[in-house]
Every structure is written in structure tokens, then in C-alpha cells.
Design a protein around this motif. Structure first.
Motif, PDB file in Angstrom:
ATOM      1  N   ASP A 289       0.852  -1.188   0.000  1.00 51.08           N
ATOM      2  CA  ASP A 289       0.000   0.000   0.000  1.00 51.08           C
ATOM      3  C   ASP A 289       0.887   1.237   0.000  1.00 51.08           C
ATOM      4  O   ASP A 289       0.699   2.167   0.778  1.00 51.08           O
ATOM      5  CB  ASP A 289      -0.923  -0.017   1.221  1.00 51.08           C
ATOM      6  N   ILE A 291       3.036   4.665  -1.429  1.00 57.78           N
ATOM      7  CA  ILE A 291       2.695   5.921  -2.099  1.00 57.78           C
ATOM      8  C   ILE A 291       3.963   6.530  -2.686  1.00 57.78           C
ATOM      9  O   ILE A 291       5.077   6.238  -2.260  1.00 57.78           O
ATOM     10  CB  ILE A 291       2.030   6.926  -1.149  1.00 57.78           C
ATOM     11  N   ASP A 293       5.478   9.988  -2.793  1.00 57.62           N
ATOM     12  CA  ASP A 293       5.462  11.358  -2.261  1.00 57.62           C
ATOM     13  C   ASP A 293       6.771  12.016  -2.671  1.00 57.62           C
ATOM     14  O   ASP A 293       7.665  12.236  -1.855  1.00 57.62           O
ATOM     15  CB  ASP A 293       5.301  11.318  -0.742  1.00 57.62           C
ATOM     16  N   LYS A 343       7.279   5.607  -0.420  1.00 60.77           N
ATOM     17  CA  LYS A 343       7.046   5.190   0.964  1.00 60.77           C
ATOM     18  C   LYS A 343       6.281   3.877   0.990  1.00 60.77           C
ATOM     19  O   LYS A 343       5.185   3.785   0.439  1.00 60.77           O
ATOM     20  CB  LYS A 343       6.265   6.262   1.722  1.00 60.77           C
ATOM     21  N   ASN A 345       3.862   1.289   2.337  1.00 59.12           N
ATOM     22  CA  ASN A 345       2.682   1.356   3.204  1.00 59.12           C
ATOM     23  C   ASN A 345       2.355   2.776   3.661  1.00 59.12           C
ATOM     24  O   ASN A 345       1.774   2.983   4.728  1.00 59.12           O
ATOM     25  CB  ASN A 345       2.838   0.428   4.405  1.00 59.12           C
ATOM     26  N   GLY A 346       2.737   3.759   2.841  1.00 57.12           N
ATOM     27  CA  GLY A 346       2.331   5.133   3.064  1.00 57.12           C
ATOM     28  C   GLY A 346       3.041   5.879   4.158  1.00 57.12           C
ATOM     29  O   GLY A 346       2.695   7.030   4.443  1.00 57.12           O
ATOM     30  N   GLY A 356       2.115  -0.064  -4.779  1.00 54.61           N
ATOM     31  CA  GLY A 356       0.967   0.732  -4.357  1.00 54.61           C
ATOM     32  C   GLY A 356      -0.025   0.908  -5.479  1.00 54.61           C
ATOM     33  O   GLY A 356       0.272   0.637  -6.650  1.00 54.61           O
ATOM     34  N   LYS A 360      -2.074   6.302  -6.128  1.00 51.45           N
ATOM     35  CA  LYS A 360      -1.141   6.802  -5.138  1.00 51.45           C
ATOM     36  C   LYS A 360       0.294   6.866  -5.658  1.00 51.45           C
ATOM     37  O   LYS A 360       1.178   7.394  -4.984  1.00 51.45           O
ATOM     38  CB  LYS A 360      -1.167   5.914  -3.882  1.00 51.45           C
ATOM     39  N   SER A 364       1.994  13.269  -7.524  1.00 45.56           N
ATOM     40  CA  SER A 364       2.152  13.700  -6.139  1.00 45.56           C
ATOM     41  C   SER A 364       2.152  15.214  -6.058  1.00 45.56           C
ATOM     42  O   SER A 364       2.210  15.916  -7.067  1.00 45.56           O
ATOM     43  CB  SER A 364       3.433  13.121  -5.531  1.00 45.56           C
TER      44      SER A 364
END
Length: 584
Positions: A289, A291, A293, A343, A345-346, A356, A360, A364
């Protein structure tokens, strides 16, 4: 002289500021500012290419398609010039400025026209109002178990704005990385006769030839009111960055684009380093999960952004090349450490690969948003603070010419590698992939895109350290190899003779004449871009990319910068500071 210890302190602020969890990002300011007498339009960087403000008399904030039509009708009836801007205003060229005369122009903002997103799950399609933010669109689509395949890396754009200027991600697969090639219909408001109410809405479907003009229009055909995109079943992505030697970029870039659906390459010439992005589609069953960023789009402590800018200015003033190289090396090392913002798992980066959901991973821009704690951070380039201030050049190459471009830049780099530290301090050369498009102002063949950012002085008359190298790279790209400019980026020189680089250019002009025969949506600035006109040459014009120097006065002879031939591409003319031996 700024010490290495002080430099580490600056980077500590950047690193620590980007990892704090209780920072509140200050949202960007409204690009439209009115004082009761006149209104002014800014872009997100606070300065247009010519540094002259864009003034206008009236601004409209429609909330419905009918209100949008009435705004166009008002401008047509009163013979005003009209332009459209979103809540973001992230375009570098002055495309959104209606006129140099503030008394005969109307600006239409879509900031409040952003409420409707209609998903047709059975047809794998979504229709959105023009002012809908890309992030809102992506999130709604993902909630429905679907995915928008293409998106630019920066999510601070509206759906109409991003297609109008040819925004893109990276892919040669399927329909490709350009978002407009996933458009299957749109609504366009154009001027009309008095009997038709001075403005009308026309529907342009997937089979309509006008769509090839309207989906990359630069805003000069009319006002887009709705956009319809094709979708696919939801999926995830799996990403790994491989930092390695740059010796094989020119021979590996084609295979890389074929092998990885969303791959790209970031090249740091001064460090002889290339970061290959291995980025592929995987099923929704894949574990993860994560992301994306991206570090450059995270919120930064205002003090950190101001400190980095102060360091850059000090290095520029002292002609301290080594200082920039040290800062570039530390920045690159930190990017490796945190996977440039990926990242797991966020939360934080714990190791490759990062998996992910598409929504996501594809775009960004966390600096745009405001958690509920203290106010002390912003996007690093927010013009309200003395943070980063830079140019962005983007060249789009035919595949057959890109390898030679890389070889030429390497030859230039090998003369003085440290002269590329100023580019590597930002994000090096970002290399991406775009598939051939039917859009008249899109890419007519599979292409390679190169983006690079670099320091811009606070004052237009101030030359930049090693600016001759960047100018030569620009001219190698746009003049020697005929690269095409990204419509929403670049300094003015990149658009010279742009009309000769698009085989369907005349078809676009024909559509423009059909839809806006009185040129209501054209301005001197959009004409300058669309028709590839060079501004009148003046003292110092080459410093800001408003011209290519042909005389010393176009540079800054009083500060030691003279117009000289390129070192590798000798037909180039660049502003060079001759006594290079004095550089620190």
C-alpha cells in the motif's frame, strides 16, 4: 566563504523538515489578486518569463457550465479579450494572460467550477468539470475500482489545464503517457452570433476531427467546460530505483522504455550517475500500500527553503562551483536514502520494491495540502517566501536523435563536469517517454522528453554561474536536434520556429480560425508561443532566455559575460564568463 559545516546545517534543515509529521503546509496563494482598481494574474512561481505583471479589468468565477457560457458571451458581446485560468496557474509561459491592455480583457477562473465528476463504470469512462483538480479526479476514479492510466508527475493542475498544454507522465505502452491521448470527448464553449446568445457549447466526440485540435489547444480555441477520459480496471504499480553509472544511457534508453510501462531515467551528469526507474503494472492482488510522495513536491519548512536559496545565491555571487557541487552531492545522497519520496505502506521507505495503487503512485504534490497543525511550511517555490526560484526547460526529441543529444551533452560535461552541478542540485535531467499522438499539437511520433531545472536570479540583469553550459544544452536540443518544447514550460527561446516542428500545425490553425475567427482567445503572448516569434532583442535579453545572443550587449558585458560560440555545438551563441580559471 560558506563553510562545509554550514552547508550540512542547511541540508539538515531540509532533511529534518521533510520528515516531520506535525507540519502544516500553507496552501499556494490564489493566482488572481484584485485590489479594487485592477486585477493581476500570477503563476505559481510569482514571475512570468518577461517578469512583467499580467493586469486585467474583470475576473469571472463561474460555478456551472451555463455561467461559464455567459462569461464567454459577455466577453464576445463587449469585444473583450478572454483567457482562462485554474486555481493552480502552474504554466510558465504567459498563455493565460488575456491582453497587455487591462481595460479590454476578461479573465475566467475555473477555481469554483469543479463540483461534477461523473463515472461510467460500465463504459470505463469519467467526465469532469474543467476546474476539477487532478487529485480529486484520481481519487474518485480509484474509489470506483478504476484507474486513470496517464497523469503528470505533479498533481497541482486542473483537468482542462493539463490537457490543453500537453501534460504527460511517462509511457510508450497502450495509449501512451500523454494525458490528452486518453481523452475521448470534451465540451467546448466558443464565440457565437447574437442570435445564438454570443456563445455556445459544442460537444466534440471521439470520432470528431476537431478533437485532435481541441485536446491540446493552449486555450486559444475556446473554453473547455467538460473533459471525458477513458479508464481501465484498477491496478497497482511496483517501483524500484536503480542508481548506477551513466555510461550506457544513450544505448539503453529505448529498451528501458519498451521493458517498463511507466519507466523513466534521471541523469545526474556531474556525478556520472543515472537512476533507472523500474516501474511496471501489477494486479490489485499484489501486496503493498505504498505511495509516491516525490521529494521535490513535499512541503518544506519555510526556513529550510529560504536557507537553501540563500546558499545558492551565495555560491552564485562568489562563483563558487565547488559549493554547488557539494550541495548537489548531499542532495543526491539523500534522494537515494529515501527512494526520492517512495514510501512503503504510506509511511516511510523501508526497501525496494515499493508497491501501491495506481492513484497513489502516478502523481504527487503533498505541499498543496493542509493538515491541521502549525503553519510553517509550503511548496519550496512559493513566491511569498524567499525560497527556490528556478527555470524549467523541457525538450521533446525524436527517438532517432536522442542518443546523439546525450552524446553531445556528455562531451560538454566531460570538459568541466562541475559546471553541471547546478542542474544536478535540482533534479538532473529527467528522461521520460511519450507515444505518438493524433493531437495536432501533440507529438506525431514516439518521443523522448527531457526536463531540467536550474537557478534563476532574483533580478533579470544578474547573470548566472555557468549559464553558458545550460544555454548550449538548450540550443543543442532545440536548434541542432530540432526538439519540440513542452507548451507549458520553457523560456521563450525554446519556441523559436515551433510552427515548423509540427506536421499538423496548419490543421490546428484552420480549427482555430473556424472556432474563434475574431481571435478573442488569442493574445500577444500566446501568439508569441504558438507562432514561434522571437522578442525584439535588447540589452541583457539572453540572460532570461528571451533571445539568443548575437551581440555582447545581449549578455552582461559590464559583469564579464560576453556572447561566445558553444564549446561542443559551435553554432550555439551563449553568454559566457571568460575567466573560468577564477572559479572556486
Amino acid at each position: 566563504m560558506y563553510s562545509f559545516r554550514w552547508l550540512l546545517g542547511v541540508l539538515h534543515l531540509v532533511v529534518w523538515g521533510s520528515t516531520l509529521q506535525n507540519i502544516r503546509a500553507i496552501p499556494p496563494r490564489d493566482p488572481v489578486q484584485c485590489n479594487g482598481t485592477v486585477c493581476t494574474l500570477y503563476n505559481s512561481y510569482g514571475a512570468w518569463g518577461d517578469r512583467k505583471d499580467c493586469h486585467f479589468k474583470t475576473v469571472a468565477y463561474p460555478t456551472t457550465e451555463e455561467e461559464l457560457r455567459l462569461a464567454v458571451a459577455y466577453a464576445n458581446k463587449n469585444k473583450f479579450k478572454a483567457k482562462v485560468v485554474s486555481k493552480f496557474s502552474h504554466t510558465i509561459p504567459k498563455l493565460a494572460c488575456p491582453s497587455s491592455r487591462s481595460d479590454d480583457s476578461l479573465l475566467i477562473s475555473t477555481a469554483k467550477y469543479d463540483s461534477n465528476i461523473e463515472i461510467e463504470s460500465a463504459n470505463f469512462a469519467v467526465t469532469a468539470d474543467a476546474g476539477v483538480a487532478l487529485r480529486e479526479l484520481i481519487d474518485k476514479v480509484e474509489e470506483a475500482g478504476l484507474s486513470l492510466v496517464a497523469a503528470p508527475y505533479w498533481e497541482g493542475v486542473s483537468v482542462a489545464g493539463l490537457i490543453s498544454t500537453g501534460a504527460h507522465g511517462s509511457s510508450w505502452w497502450g495509449k501512451g503517457g500523454a494525458v490528452h491521448d486518453h481523452v475521448i470527448g470534451l465540451s467546448l464553449i466558443v464565440p457565437a452570433s447574437e442570435s445564438e446568445g454570443y456563445a455556445k457549447v459544442i460537444q466534440i466526440g471521439a470520432q470528431d476531427q476537431l478533437l485532435n485540435a481541441a485536446k491540446v489547444s493552449l486555450g486559444v480555441l475556446g473554453v473547455i467546460s467538460k473533459v471525458k477520459f477513458s479508464l481501465e480496471p484498477g491496478f497497482k504499480r511496483i517501483i524500484t530505483f536503480n542508481y548506477t553509472d551513466d555510461s550506457l544511457i544513450e544505448s539503453e534508453f529505448i529498451e528501458h522504455g519498451k521493458k517498463y510501462e511507466f519507466g523513466d531515467i534521471t541523469w545526474y551528469p556531474s556525478k556520472h550517475t543515472a537512476a533507472y526507474r523500474y516501474d511496471s503494472r501489477v494486479s490489485m492482488d499484489a501486496s503493498g500500500d505504498g505511495i509516491n510522495d516525490f521529494l521535490g513536491f513535499q512541503d518544506n519548512e519555510i526556513l529550510a527553503s529560504e536557507s537553501v536559496r540563500a546558499a545558492e545565491k551565495a555560491f552564485e555571487s562568489a562563483k563558487n562551483v565547488n559549493g554547488k557541487c557539494t550541495l548537489a552531492a548531499i542532495t543526491l545522497g539523500y534522494k537515494k536514502l529515501i527512494a526520492n519520496g517512495l514510501k512503503n505502506n504510506g509511511l516511510i521507505f523501508t526497501g525496494y520494491p515499493v508497491v501501491g495503487r495506481q492513484g497513489k503512485m502516478q502523481a504527487s504534490g503533498s505541499c498543496l495540502y493542509s493538515p491541521i497543525t502549525r503553519i510553517d511550511s509550503s511548496c519550496a517555490w512559493d513566491p511569498r517566501y524567499k525560497g527556490l526560484f528556478f527555470y524549467e526547460s523541457t525538450a521533446i526529441f525524436s527517438v532517432s536523435k536522442f542518443g546523439e543529444f546525450i552524446r553531445d551533452v556528455k562531451r560538454l560535461r566531460d570538459l568541466r563536469p562541475e559546471k553541471f552541478c547546478g542542474v544536478d542540485l535540482y533534479n538532473g535531467f529527467l528522461i521520460r517517454y511519450i507515444k505518438a499522438s493524433k493531437a495536432y499539437l501533440g507529438q506525431s511520433e514516439d518521443s523522448i522528453v527531457v526536463d531540467f531545472n536550474y537557478y534563476r536570479a532574483d533580478d533579470a540583469s544578474t547573470p548566472r554561474l555557468n549559464q553558458d553550459v545550460i544555454e548550449e544544452v538548450e540550443q543543442i536540443a532545440f536548434l541542432k536536434y530540432g526538439a519540440r518544447p513542452h507548451w507549458a514550460k520553457n523560456r521563450n527561446l525554446a519556441f523559436l520556429n515551433v510552427q515548423t516542428k509540427y506536421p499538423n500545425y496548419n490543421k490546428f490553425l484552420a480549427a482555430k480560425k473556424q472556432l474563434d475567427p475574431q481571435n478573442m482567445f488569442s493574445s500577444e503572448w500566446s501568439d508569441q508561443i504558438l507562432f514561434g516569434k522571437e522578442a525584439v532583442k535588447s540589452d541583457g535579453c539572453a540572460l532570461e532566455g528571451l533571445c539568443i545572443c548575437s551581440e555582447d550587449r545581449h549578455c552582461s558585458p559590464s559583469k564579464g559575460y560576453f556572447c561566445k560560440p558553444g564549446l561542443v555545438y559551435t553554432e550555439a551563441r551563449v553568454c559566457r564568463y571568460p575567466p573560468s580559471s577564477t572559479l572556486i
